[in-house]
Scaffold this motif. Sequence first.
Motif, PDB file in Angstrom:
ATOM      1  N   UNK A   1       0.869  -1.180   0.000  1.00 49.41           N
ATOM      2  CA  UNK A   1       0.000   0.000   0.000  1.00 49.41           C
ATOM      3  C   UNK A   1       0.902   1.225   0.000  1.00 49.41           C
ATOM      4  N   UNK A   2       0.583   2.185  -0.870  1.00 49.32           N
ATOM      5  CA  UNK A   2       1.499   3.315  -1.021  1.00 49.32           C
ATOM      6  C   UNK A   2       0.848   4.669  -0.763  1.00 49.32           C
ATOM      7  N   UNK A   3       1.685   5.590  -0.322  1.00 53.11           N
ATOM      8  CA  UNK A   3       1.296   6.999  -0.202  1.00 53.11           C
ATOM      9  C   UNK A   3       2.276   7.868  -0.972  1.00 53.11           C
ATOM     10  N   UNK A   4       1.801   9.028  -1.393  1.00 46.64           N
ATOM     11  CA  UNK A   4       2.734  10.081  -1.789  1.00 46.64           C
ATOM     12  C   UNK A   4       2.164  11.404  -1.314  1.00 46.64           C
ATOM     13  N   UNK A   5       3.032  12.358  -1.023  1.00 48.06           N
ATOM     14  CA  UNK A   5       2.582  13.620  -0.425  1.00 48.06           C
ATOM     15  C   UNK A   5       3.602  14.707  -0.708  1.00 48.06           C
ATOM     16  N   UNK A   6       3.101  15.924  -0.836  1.00 49.72           N
ATOM     17  CA  UNK A   6       3.990  17.015  -1.253  1.00 49.72           C
ATOM     18  C   UNK A   6       3.469  18.374  -0.800  1.00 49.72           C
ATOM     19  N   UNK A   7       4.386  19.255  -0.490  1.00 50.77           N
ATOM     20  CA  UNK A   7       4.032  20.685  -0.424  1.00 50.77           C
ATOM     21  C   UNK A   7       5.091  21.448  -1.206  1.00 50.77           C
ATOM     22  N   UNK A   8       4.709  22.598  -1.691  1.00 49.90           N
ATOM     23  CA  UNK A   8       5.550  23.298  -2.657  1.00 49.90           C
ATOM     24  C   UNK A   8       5.794  24.749  -2.242  1.00 49.90           C
ATOM     25  N   UNK A   9       6.562  25.444  -3.066  1.00 50.94           N
ATOM     26  CA  UNK A   9       6.791  26.877  -2.859  1.00 50.94           C
ATOM     27  C   UNK A   9       5.505  27.690  -2.995  1.00 50.94           C
ATOM     28  N   UNK A  10       4.432  27.066  -3.476  1.00 51.94           N
ATOM     29  CA  UNK A  10       3.121  27.722  -3.478  1.00 51.94           C
ATOM     30  C   UNK A  10       2.766  28.258  -2.096  1.00 51.94           C
ATOM     31  N   UNK A  11       3.151  27.524  -1.050  1.00 50.16           N
ATOM     32  CA  UNK A  11       2.868  27.960   0.315  1.00 50.16           C
ATOM     33  C   UNK A  11       3.205  29.441   0.533  1.00 50.16           C
ATOM     34  N   UNK A  12       4.334  29.860  -0.054  1.00 48.63           N
ATOM     35  CA  UNK A  12       4.788  31.245   0.155  1.00 48.63           C
ATOM     36  C   UNK A  12       3.813  32.227  -0.504  1.00 48.63           C
ATOM     37  N   UNK A  13       3.333  31.860  -1.685  1.00 45.10           N
ATOM     38  CA  UNK A  13       2.382  32.712  -2.392  1.00 45.10           C
ATOM     39  C   UNK A  13       1.076  32.857  -1.624  1.00 45.10           C
ATOM     40  N   UNK A  14       0.612  31.762  -1.044  1.00 42.61           N
ATOM     41  CA  UNK A  14      -0.630  31.810  -0.262  1.00 42.61           C
ATOM     42  C   UNK A  14      -0.455  32.780   0.905  1.00 42.61           C
ATOM     43  N   UNK A  15       0.684  32.660   1.572  1.00 42.37           N
ATOM     44  CA  UNK A  15       0.969  33.553   2.702  1.00 42.37           C
ATOM     45  C   UNK A  15       0.947  35.021   2.285  1.00 42.37           C
ATOM     46  N   UNK A  16       1.577  35.304   1.132  1.00 39.25           N
ATOM     47  CA  UNK A  16       1.593  36.699   0.646  1.00 39.25           C
ATOM     48  C   UNK A  16       0.176  37.178   0.377  1.00 39.25           C
ATOM     49  N   UNK A  17      -0.611  36.348  -0.303  1.00 43.41           N
ATOM     50  CA  UNK A  17      -1.980  36.743  -0.655  1.00 43.41           C
ATOM     51  C   UNK A  17      -2.834  37.001   0.583  1.00 43.41           C
ATOM     52  N   UNK A  18      -2.633  36.180   1.609  1.00 42.66           N
ATOM     53  CA  UNK A  18      -3.481  36.291   2.794  1.00 42.66           C
ATOM     54  C   UNK A  18      -3.085  37.489   3.657  1.00 42.66           C
ATOM     55  N   UNK A  19      -1.778  37.700   3.875  1.00 41.07           N
ATOM     56  CA  UNK A  19      -1.371  38.716   4.859  1.00 41.07           C
ATOM     57  C   UNK A  19      -0.953  40.059   4.273  1.00 41.07           C
ATOM     58  N   UNK A  20      -0.530  40.074   3.034  1.00 38.53           N
ATOM     59  CA  UNK A  20       0.007  41.316   2.465  1.00 38.53           C
ATOM     60  C   UNK A  20      -1.010  42.445   2.511  1.00 38.53           C
ATOM     61  N   UNK A  21      -0.523  43.694   2.508  1.00 35.85           N
ATOM     62  CA  UNK A  21      -1.434  44.836   2.501  1.00 35.85           C
ATOM     63  C   UNK A  21      -0.928  45.917   1.549  1.00 35.85           C
ATOM     64  N   UNK A  22      -1.518  47.074   1.589  1.00 31.38           N
ATOM     65  CA  UNK A  22      -1.166  48.105   0.607  1.00 31.38           C
ATOM     66  C   UNK A  22       0.210  48.711   0.849  1.00 31.38           C
ATOM     67  N   UNK A  23       0.818  48.396   1.987  1.00 31.71           N
ATOM     68  CA  UNK A  23       2.190  48.846   2.208  1.00 31.71           C
ATOM     69  C   UNK A  23       3.220  47.797   1.805  1.00 31.71           C
ATOM     70  N   UNK A  24       2.744  46.589   1.470  1.00 36.13           N
ATOM     71  CA  UNK A  24       3.683  45.563   1.014  1.00 36.13           C
ATOM     72  C   UNK A  24       3.438  44.211   1.659  1.00 36.13           C
ATOM     73  N   UNK A  25       4.499  43.451   1.754  1.00 33.83           N
ATOM     74  CA  UNK A  25       4.426  42.135   2.384  1.00 33.83           C
ATOM     75  C   UNK A  25       4.177  42.286   3.876  1.00 33.83           C
ATOM     76  N   UNK A  26       3.556  41.263   4.458  1.00 35.84           N
ATOM     77  CA  UNK A  26       3.480  41.168   5.918  1.00 35.84           C
ATOM     78  C   UNK A  26       3.905  39.744   6.273  1.00 35.84           C
ATOM     79  N   UNK A  27       5.094  39.604   6.871  1.00 39.23           N
ATOM     80  CA  UNK A  27       5.622  38.266   7.129  1.00 39.23           C
ATOM     81  C   UNK A  27       5.341  37.827   8.563  1.00 39.23           C
ATOM     82  N   UNK A  28       4.836  36.625   8.743  1.00 36.11           N
ATOM     83  CA  UNK A  28       4.710  36.088  10.094  1.00 36.11           C
ATOM     84  C   UNK A  28       6.115  35.909  10.697  1.00 36.11           C
ATOM     85  N   UNK A  29       6.288  36.278  11.954  1.00 39.69           N
ATOM     86  CA  UNK A  29       7.633  36.224  12.560  1.00 39.69           C
ATOM     87  C   UNK A  29       8.306  34.860  12.439  1.00 39.69           C
ATOM     88  N   UNK A  30       7.543  33.779  12.527  1.00 35.22           N
ATOM     89  CA  UNK A  30       8.187  32.461  12.529  1.00 35.22           C
ATOM     90  C   UNK A  30       8.893  32.129  11.228  1.00 35.22           C
TER      91      UNK A  30
END
Lengths: 511, 511
Positions: free
Chosen positions: B281-310
């Motif tokens: 029985x097999x699994x495969x799983x992945x996450x990609x650099x897309x994660x960074x884009x999602x973060x930008x879309x969710x937190x960014x504002x009109x002054x620019x990026x907003x990065x979570x401290x972690x």
Amino acid sequence: MAGGEAKKPNKPNSSAGKKKEVKKETGLGLSNKKDENFGEWYSEVVVSGEMIEYYDISGCYILRPWAMGIWDIMQEFFDAEIKKMKIRNCYFPLFVSPGVLQREKDHVEGFAPEVAWVTKSGDSDLEVPIAIRPTSETAMYPYFSKWIRGHRDLPLKLNQWCNVVRWEFSNPTPFIRSREFLWQEGHTAFATKEEADAEVLEILELYSRIYEEYLAVPVIKGKKSELEKFAGGLYTTTVEAFVPNTGRGIQGATSHCLGQNFAKMFEIFFENEKREKAMVWQNSWAYTTRTIGVMVMVHGDDKGLVLPPKVASVQVIIIPVPYKDADTQGIFDACTATVNTLCEAGIRTETDLRDNYSPGWKYSHWEMKGVPLRIEIGPKDLANNQVRAVRRDSSAKKDIPRADLVEQVKEMLASIQQSLFDAAKQKRDACIQVVKTWDEFVEALGQKKMVLAPWCDEEEVEKEVKARTKGEMGACKTLCSPFEQPELPEGTICFASGKPAKRWSYWGRSY
Amino acid sequence: MAGGEAKKPNKPNSSAGKKKEVKKETGLGLSNKKDENFGEWYSEVVVSGEMIEYYDISGCYILRPWAMGIWDIMQEFFDAEIKKMKIRNCYFPLFVSPGVLQREKDHVEGFAPEVAWVTKSGDSDLEVPIAIRPTSETAMYPYFSKWIRGHRDLPLKLNQWCNVVRWEFSNPTPFIRSREFLWQEGHTAFATKEEADAEVLEILELYSRIYEEYLAVPVIKGKKSELEKFAGGLYTTTVEAFVPNTGRGIQGATSHCLGQNFAKMFEIFFENEKREKAMVWQNSWAYTTRTIGVMVMVHGDDKGLVLPPKVASVQVIIIPVPYKDADTQGIFDACTATVNTLCEAGIRTETDLRDNYSPGWKYSHWEMKGVPLRIEIGPKDLANNQVRAVRRDSSAKKDIPRADLVEQVKEMLASIQQSLFDAAKQKRDACIQVVKTWDEFVEALGQKKMVLAPWCDEEEVEKEVKARTKGEMGACKTLCSPFEQPELPEGTICFASGKPAKRWSYWGRSY
């Protein structure tokens, strides 16, 4: 289990894989000897040691966890060191458009024959073929031109960890010469040549440390000849290793000063502090998964891999040695307890508790994989509150009281690391032959030596030497001019041309 | 300096790059607003925030250090976690031969249109075109077949960090949809379905933690529909994020149970404990650099990026605010001392001591880059033995006595991390609309909602919904059936088909 659906397992027909299968099943040693049959020994040991699996595309290899673990450890060291130098990681695309690839003439000539081209996606032809990076100078430098405006933008210091492709046709060899390999490539730009020169050597020192401190492989630091330097660069520094069994040198890693040649082609200008337009000075530098192959060639023996403790994923393997009436569970528990004690002390340790293999089979198996230290725990050890430690490099045995376990294991691992380096250095040094004349040179080459000879440092002379030594063993070339130069008395003449010698240079056949 | 050689710097003609140049020069904010012009805002913010540079091959992007730093931090977390699960890193070749690529029919159909093909090396045509991996199932599984013989070879748990290529033609978007991207791909094989099922969820939990703990982006864990699952797999689990500004869902990362389908095609059999032949029985799983884009879309504002401290490479930026007669050197020294104090406490801190930019320019610059916390040090702060801290997310200011510096900065960073998540979750939750009928569904979609609706879970119905919603905004599809299911009273009918509903499912337009 859908076992009912199972057909007869026709394993895929990989001829490269097939010939190794027996080893995997039996784990009973190598069929080739390092001294007798080096090439076959090497192919066998990287497969039987479970570092490499041959892949169904020629010249491509699967890096199994046993190899990747070594790569990861070196990467951790190097990445931390370059971060201290304020070099930052980035990632440029795999693909390079033909226009930029061809912008630096010498550079493209050096790489063009080996470039792989993507011409189709799905069923459609691409408008323009796209190159897969053989190295990233040409992909990166148009953007250096964009990012660098004033002296405050300098130095610009980038690095990336990635794969590159060079579609070579000669003698693919795991780690040493493969069509795809992993590397880091550093690309930096400075306002002054002095800064660039200094960084070239700082990076070369890190490469030397990877070989000598981590892989326990002695290297010679030096400068490449004009003929052997990086295509399009100003000068190339190198750490050169040597494989005594084949008498071949091997380029370990290179740190290039590119001068201003790429800066000119890619128009990387900046406004200096006097508000004048100036051109940057650039470096590029790389080490690759080849490092792992060099380590295997230097340390491996007829029982298999021999891994230096600093890079081994498993530094200590613990094997239970149960005996007839003995307290088997007690032995197994002692193994687990020992793993825990050592792991807590930061020593990478595992135990092999499989019940379907004998202790003897396990000894061979873990020797094949090159684990630096084996610990055996049998009834006597249990009774005496001790363990028996056996070194992979020398087979030396030592009984260690459990109370001193961590301390003594640490000492033994450090001693193994040092012994591997010392032994390799002794062997390498014994292969260095100083020659002054052509006859001596030819004789030394025939004895698989690395030759140190006074040289006029003329490109034409190196070409002649190459041509004159082209035999079945392959042509001889310069390996490097070592930074540590022996004295060169006035009037010394070049071994090959009879002209006045300018420097000492290492010569040899090479990978 | 060979400044004399310098020609007028004709910067390369990258139209994508060109339109951003002004920003880099002035650092005075974005020309697009997130609420008005989301697509342009996004393209601008990733470039002006120095995460991305557009590349001269369409659909390929340069990941600059500001983005790679985030990737590296996530990788460090994830790699350590999977090592605890005894998953080991390996590296399989970039290239896949056509024979194995095509062995699993559904799988190849899913990927074939996007596969890039290498057909030439140097000037020579290859005998057979070679695919660049769009994912590595087919490259790896012939070797799983070779390595797995008996139940003691299981589980086999491998992972690799690498690049993959999918030559997509629709709407390339930095991070979100690019022709090459970075990812990890895990590939595991087990003796039983139970073990495979358990790992699928264990990995999904790690993906959820990457989004929620690191990127401060709320996600919904659930299962993909038959139409949306991984080509050739048994079932796909997912973490789904949502971008309120566009009303689009976005697949965050997926963890697939492949069942025994690939095992059958690639003949991955083993002898089980009863000495019977069985299939893995097999699994495969992945996450990609897309994660960074999602973060930008969710937190960014009109002054620019907003990065979570972690995940921010720089968590705290210290800016000197000299004033006329003030003790400038004292202020600069205080900045350097503050950097040292915070760095020693493990807080990633830098100071911007450039003398050619005003404090105000620097505020804007580091706001654009999204640094979570700014510390200002001026004459008054120096006199009062304090610093002024300003949060990027809320612009809230706080004077911190130097004696409490480390403690209070740590508290503020933790508070920013939490606030970003809370705010994002509140916005996301406000976009979830429960609907029961088709009319409600269409209305909610028009309001850019993520729709939660009772569904009959029939593939044909999903196809119909897709077809009926195909408008200029793009077709609507299932995002996932959430693991947390609301109550589904007997007699509830599907919003789309009127048939009995089997489960609640999220629907929406998506990236």
